[in-house]
Every structure is written in structure tokens, then in C-alpha cells.
Write an enzyme that holds these catalytic residues in place. Structure first.
Site, PDB file in Angstrom:
ATOM      1  N   ASP A  83     -35.165  98.703 -34.205  1.00 52.53           N
ATOM      2  CA  ASP A  83     -33.969  98.770 -33.381  1.00 52.53           C
ATOM      3  C   ASP A  83     -32.759  98.722 -34.325  1.00 52.53           C
ATOM      4  O   ASP A  83     -32.893  98.471 -35.528  1.00 52.53           O
ATOM      5  CB  ASP A  83     -33.972  97.589 -32.406  1.00 52.53           C
ATOM      6  CG  ASP A  83     -32.694  97.474 -31.598  1.00 52.53           C
ATOM      7  OD1 ASP A  83     -32.221  98.507 -31.088  1.00 52.53           O
ATOM      8  OD2 ASP A  83     -32.168  96.359 -31.492  1.00 52.53           O
ATOM      9  N   ASP A 124     -28.884  97.656 -33.088  1.00 52.83           N
ATOM     10  CA  ASP A 124     -27.968  96.568 -32.745  1.00 52.83           C
ATOM     11  C   ASP A 124     -28.689  95.229 -32.703  1.00 52.83           C
ATOM     12  O   ASP A 124     -29.716  95.078 -32.036  1.00 52.83           O
ATOM     13  CB  ASP A 124     -27.325  96.822 -31.378  1.00 52.83           C
ATOM     14  CG  ASP A 124     -26.335  97.980 -31.413  1.00 52.83           C
ATOM     15  OD1 ASP A 124     -25.564  98.077 -32.378  1.00 52.83           O
ATOM     16  OD2 ASP A 124     -26.342  98.806 -30.466  1.00 52.83           O
TER      17      ASP A 124
END
Length: 283
Positions: A44, A46
Site C-alpha cells: 500500500d 498511504d
């Protein structure tokens, strides 16, 4: 609504054609995939690579460092991508330039130990790790940040919402795809991306599977793809973040249902330590 195993992204397999092809093969690294890679690892962006939400960072360049109430009131659950399109249009109207946007993104701090983790992956033999980013941010934010730190070449693919600056300097944002997962944001189901990419690569590898698939994330939308992992695979949830809490909740509510090994992390060094063991085990 509170994050819960029962309101997150667990859904049955989608029928053929559920994901649009529009952006599926975009954002490739320069090199073609090597079909002898032993491990497939997804990240991922963020609050996994960067230590905050890149969309939230954009608010800091708005007049007064905040958005007007009328704009914030337009947000609707599950439609954050559409809301962010309006935010970016507002910022452009207020004179926020592409340079302002890029400079803000370049200043995003990495999560603790993440630069060391990415340097570790870059130092591994080329046959070890195929590295992918899957994120609900956008191409401009992720490409800008990775390039600024010198890590762009590590990532074979970046699956995220497409974005570009138009002739007026406004950052135009579009959804990544459509899907049939009723509990995911309408613009992205990460489980669908992970399933489909992995199947595509196994086909390209003439049926040869990866020794392990690994997923590093933090949020509720990272719990969804972690459900696709097999017993030999590894989920790396950021400790005490929603992905971690949802895995713990599933272990309690439905023992044995979550298949993958779970290695919580607070620092990239925690992930490095596990990856070293994975490499040694499968040498």
C-alpha cells in the site's frame, strides 16, 4: 461506521469481466517482468510507505490550510475518489500549482524504517522479489514520491487511480476501475487487483506459482486483499491500524478463516527480519 470484519471488503469471487481493462496495464516500470522471481510482494502507499495520507496533505496547501465547509459536506461514503476530484478542482481554482502539489508530496515523511526496507529489497538478487504498489492514492502522488527518494525502479507495477495535470495546471483524477464488491469504494477493490494480477503473472510464468505472496498495508481496504492470501503467504498489517484490528477480529469471530501468516509491523525493520527468514526458508 466502525471498521469491522462484517462491514469490510469480504466478498465472493466476481464473475468474469467484473473489472474494466482501462488502466490494468498502465504504470509499468521500464523493465519487463522477470518470470523467475520467487516472491511477489504488494505494498500500500498511504500510511504504509508514507507516514500520512497523501490526500490529506493536499489540504495544507489550501487557503488557510483548510477546506470550506460546503466542500467537505459533499463527501459521501464509498465515493472518496469523486470527493477528491472536487477538492483538486477547488485547489486549482485557488491558485495551487503543479509545483505546489509535487513539493507537498515530496515532503511526505516515510513510515519508520521504510527507506531501509526498500533499500533491502533493491539489494536482493533480482530473482527474489517482484514488487508491486496497489493504492487508492493516484499516479502523480506515488510516482512523484518514489522518484524523489530514488525508489521508483524497484516497483514493477503501480496500480492506482490515474491522474495527470491538464493544460490549466489542474490535477485531473479518475477512478482506477469498476467492480462488484459492494463493500469497497466504487473506484477500487484491492482484492480484485491482487487476485487478477497474480493470476495474470502465473499465466505468463507458464503456470509456475510464486513461492509466497506477501502483502504490506495498514488500512481497512488492505484487509480485503489479505483475505486472498494462502496459508504459506504473509500479511504484514501495520500494528494497531485498521488492517491489524480487522485481522484480530476475524481470528476471534471466525477462528481459522484467515489463512495467511500474520506479521504485524511498526517499523520497516520488522518486515526486513521476516523477509530474511522467508528467503532462507525457501533458498
Amino acid at each position: 461506521m466502525r471498521d469491522s470484519v462484517f462491514n469490510c471488503c469480504f466478498n465472493p469471487p466476481h464473475p468474469p469481466g467484473a473489472v474494466e481493462e482501462t488502466h490494468w496495464h498502465s504504470n509499468r516500470a521500464q523493465a519487463l517482468p522477470q518470470n523467475d522471481r520467487r516472491f511477489l510482494i504488494f505494498f500500500d502507499f498511504d500510511e504504509t510507505l508514507v507516514d500520512e495520507c497523501s490526500d490529506d496533505a493536499m489540504v495544507t496547501v489550501a487557503p488557510g490550510g483548510s477546506l470550506p465547509s460546503w466542500l467537505k459536506d459533499t463527501y459521501r461514503p464509498g465515493r472518496y475518489n469523486e470527493y477528491m476530484q472536487r477538492v483538486l478542482a477547488y485547489l486549482a481554482e485557488q491558485g495551487v500549482t503543479p509545483s505546489n502539489v509535487r513539493n507537498t508530496i515530496e515532503r511526505l515523511p516515510p513510515c519508520p524504517g521504510i527507506p531501509a526496507l526498500l533499500r533491502f529489497l533493491m539489494s536482493c538478487p533480482p530473482q527474489d522479489f517482484e514488487v508491486i504498489c496497489v493504492s487508492d492514492a493516484n499516479t502523480v502522488f506515488i510516482e512523484t514520491w518514489l522518484q524523489s527518494l530514488g525508489f521508483r525502479s524497484l516497483f514493477m507495477r503501480i496500480f492506482t487511480n490515474p491522474a495527470h495535470f491538464d493544460e490549466n495546471g489542474q490535477l485531473q483524477l479518475r477512478p482506477f476501475h469498476s467492480h462488484n464488491c459492494l463493500r469497497c469504494p466504487v473506484n477500487m477493490c484491492k482484492a480484485e487487483i491482487v487476485r487478477r494480477y497474480t493470476a495474470q503473472r502465473v499465466h505468463e510464468r507458464e503456470g509456475r506459482r510464486y513461492q509466497r505472496v506477501l502483502y504490506v498495508g495498514d488500512g481497512a481496504n488492505d484487509f480485503c486483499p489479505s483475505l486472498t492470501l494462502a496459508p504459506d503467504d504473509v500479511a504484514f498489517p501495520r500494528r494497531d491500524f485498521p488492517m491489524h484490528r480487522l485481522i484480530q477480529e476475524m481470528h476471534e469471530a471466525k477462528p481459522g478463516e484467515f489463512k495467511a501468516n500474520v506479521v504485524p509491523w511498526s517499523n520497516g525493520e520488522d518486515i526486513i527480519n521476516k523477509l530474511r527468514k522467508v528467503i532462507e526458508e525457501r533458498a
